[in-house]
Enzyme design. Structure first.
Site, PDB file in Angstrom:
ATOM      1  N   THR A 233       0.809  -1.240   0.056  1.00 55.43           N
ATOM      2  CA  THR A 233      -0.032   0.098  -0.089  1.00 55.43           C
ATOM      3  C   THR A 233       0.903   1.288   0.185  1.00 55.43           C
ATOM      4  O   THR A 233       1.759   1.409   0.560  1.00 55.43           O
ATOM      5  CB  THR A 233      -0.899  -0.018   1.116  1.00 55.43           C
ATOM      6  N   SER A 268      -1.556   3.355  10.604  1.00 58.14           N
ATOM      7  CA  SER A 268      -2.623   2.750  11.275  1.00 58.14           C
ATOM      8  C   SER A 268      -1.959   1.257  11.655  1.00 58.14           C
ATOM      9  O   SER A 268      -1.015   0.878  11.001  1.00 58.14           O
ATOM     10  CB  SER A 268      -3.848   2.406  10.525  1.00 58.14           C
ATOM     11  N   TYR A 270      -2.984  -1.543  10.279  1.00 60.43           N
ATOM     12  CA  TYR A 270      -3.247  -2.322   9.154  1.00 60.43           C
ATOM     13  C   TYR A 270      -1.877  -1.591   8.375  1.00 60.43           C
ATOM     14  O   TYR A 270      -1.219  -2.513   7.778  1.00 60.43           O
ATOM     15  CB  TYR A 270      -4.320  -1.966   8.358  1.00 60.43           C
ATOM     16  N   HIS A 271      -1.837  -0.646   8.264  1.00 57.11           N
ATOM     17  CA  HIS A 271      -0.506   0.017   7.379  1.00 57.11           C
ATOM     18  C   HIS A 271       0.877  -0.423   7.982  1.00 57.11           C
ATOM     19  O   HIS A 271       1.602  -0.854   7.321  1.00 57.11           O
ATOM     20  CB  HIS A 271      -0.593   1.471   7.540  1.00 57.11           C
ATOM     21  N   LYS A 274       1.454  -3.930   6.816  1.00 53.15           N
ATOM     22  CA  LYS A 274       2.099  -3.846   5.423  1.00 53.15           C
ATOM     23  C   LYS A 274       3.467  -3.556   5.414  1.00 53.15           C
ATOM     24  O   LYS A 274       4.375  -4.203   4.876  1.00 53.15           O
ATOM     25  CB  LYS A 274       1.317  -2.831   4.549  1.00 53.15           C
TER      26      LYS A 274
END
Length: 482
Positions: A233, A268, A270-271, A274
């Site tokens: 991302t 976040s 989530y990030h 990644k």
């Protein structure tokens, strides 16, 4: 366990249960249906609500049943040739192939002549049930989707249902399908979901990081030459006050120069997952000689590709809620139902965007021109940059042409992010490989708005406003009430 039976279905639930087999061809005409179901020892872990029986994962390989409509044959492009053998189709495993980007990619690759297998736990569908949300578009079951695809094109897509965090399941799947390339979409993809509460933050990092580690070990153990195409991302980079390069930056410090991985500023859990993935992949490329391409994707919009347009059973999902919906898709739905466009904060947040048709094109380009053994390539996968305010203006203008009275409101930003900032990200490598972008146009916005208007009776307006706060995330499990 991961093998194909010609006319029967075997189910193994536990060592204490008897196996039950029953012919599947009774009363069925047309294509034979055959698949194997194998219970995984890993249920959907902590995501199952208290008081409910844990769900089981199953390994499924399936052929399909016909639907009357047919499509013309497509040329084959996904071939693999060696010096001693004639060309043969490349075998591509699409992990997360039931999801938004994964489904479109699986169909596109199959249509282009690749032999495709989908690996998915179907947990994205479970998230909808847990959160009380739904796609704007009606979504068929994965089995019906594949039946339809087979009927229309004559092409089979194999299906393995299970959790890649279960290495036993993943290893059997690798040995059964023997992929030449793995396209890895199989992660919890929502920043807001990862910020709901502690349990979802932990799940996101466990699912994403451990799942990717398992894929790396499976490649090392069973398919050393397999090319990993991983969906990253652009959010890994954050919003630095310098240009964002594609993966690496050359710097000079105290008279010495080096090329280093570009600094990451995730915003976040989530990030952050990644970022961890990228570091793990880079390490295994160096240590084990794995070949990998990390596609740092921008925000995807749209839902239609040539393949998903072939039949309503192939329709892709279209998320508009505050947890999984992306900005442009959400704005189109809000305009369609007469809800003001919800701009977070000042609206100067700028990101890279791309049409879903370009997502599938980029993945195919990465597969067709793979990384070398030991190489960790990073491509920034987007085609245009917009601020949130610019998107709102585009949707407002497009809506007015259709007779819609589109208003915009600025709401308190639930995220912790810069609302006005410099943003200039490079994105030339995929264009150099042959990407032909579909840029955001008035005609595309018109198409998106008309589609959302067509389905506006399916919109739950209670899901439009943001309900997840970065600062208020807590330890106590939180229930999102519809």
């Amino acid at each position: 366990m991961a093998h194909l039976l010609s006319t029967s279905c075997s189910i193994k639930l536990s060592s204490g249960c008897k196996c039950y087999s029953k012919p599947l061809n009774q009363g069925l005409e047309a294509f034979p249906t055959s698949f194997t179901l194998q219970a995984s020892k890993y249920p959907f872990r902590s995501l199952v609500s208290q008081g409910q029986k844990p769900l089981r994962n199953y390994t499924v390989r399936a052929t399909t049943l016909p639907i009357s409509k047919e499509a013309p044959p497509q040329p084959s492009f996904g071939t693999l040739q060696t010096s001693n053998e004639p060309s043969k189709p490349q075998r591509v495993m699409v992990i997360g192939g039931d999801g938004y980007c994964g489904w479109a990619t699986a169909l596109h690759l199959s249509n282009r002549g690749y032999e495709v297998a989908i690996v998915d736990s179907l947990i994205r569908r479970l998230f909808d049930h847990q959160l009380g949300i739904d796609s704007l578009t009606p979504i068929s079951s994965i089995q019906n989707r594949l039946r339809c695809w087979k009927s229309l094109t004559g092409k089979s897509i194999e299906l393995y249902i299970g959790d890649i965090c279960d290495f036993e399941f993943l290893s059997e799947t690798f040995q059964s399908f023997e992929p030449d390339a793995v396209v890895h979409f199989g992660e919890q993809r929502s920043a807001p979901y990862s910020m709901i509460d502690r349990s979802r933050a932990v799940f996101t990092q466990n699912n994403n990081v451990i799942g990717t580690l398992n894929v790396l070990f499976a490649i090392k153990e069973f398919r050393e030459q397999c090319h990993l195409v991983k969906l990253g991302t652009m959010g890994e980079y954050g919003t630095p006050n310098i240009d964002i390069e594609e993966g690496y930056i050359t710097i000079t410090h105290n008279g010495r120069t080096d090329t280093l991985p570009y600094p990451k500023q995730a915003s976040s859990f989530y990030h952050l997952s990644k970022v961890h993935d990228s570091n793990n992949i880079a390490f295994t490329c160096k240590a084990w000689g794995i070949r990998a391409t990390d596609l740092n994707q921008g925000v995807v919009y749209g839902m239609r590709t040539d393949e998903t347009e072939m039949h309503e059973e192939l329709c892709n999902r279209f998320d508009y809620d505050g947890v999984f919906g992306t900005a442009l898709n959400r704005f189109c739905v809000q305009a369609a139902v007469g809800h003001p466009l919800t701009v977070y904060g000042k609206g100067g947040q700028t990101r890279g965007y791309l049409d879903i048709r370009d997502t599938v094109q980029c993945v195919e380009l990465a597969i067709a021109k793979p990384a070398q053994p030991g190489e960790f390539r990073v491509f920034n996968q987007f085609t245009e940059q917009f601020s949130v305010n610019e998107l709102a203006t585009l949707v407002t203008n497009a809506g007015e042409k259709l007779g819609l009275n589109v208003q915009t409101i600025h709401v308190p930003n639930p995220r912790v992010e810069a609302e006005e900032h410099y943003y200039n990200a490079k994105h030339t490598k995929l264009v150099e490989l042959g990407l032909e972008p579909h840029l955001l146009s008035d005609s595309l916005l018109d198409s998106l708005l008309n589609y959302t208007i067509k389905h506006k009776d399916r919109v739950d307006t209670k899901q439009i406003m943001p309900s997840v706060s970065w600062r208020k995330i807590g330890v106590k499990p939180r229930t999102i009430i519809a």
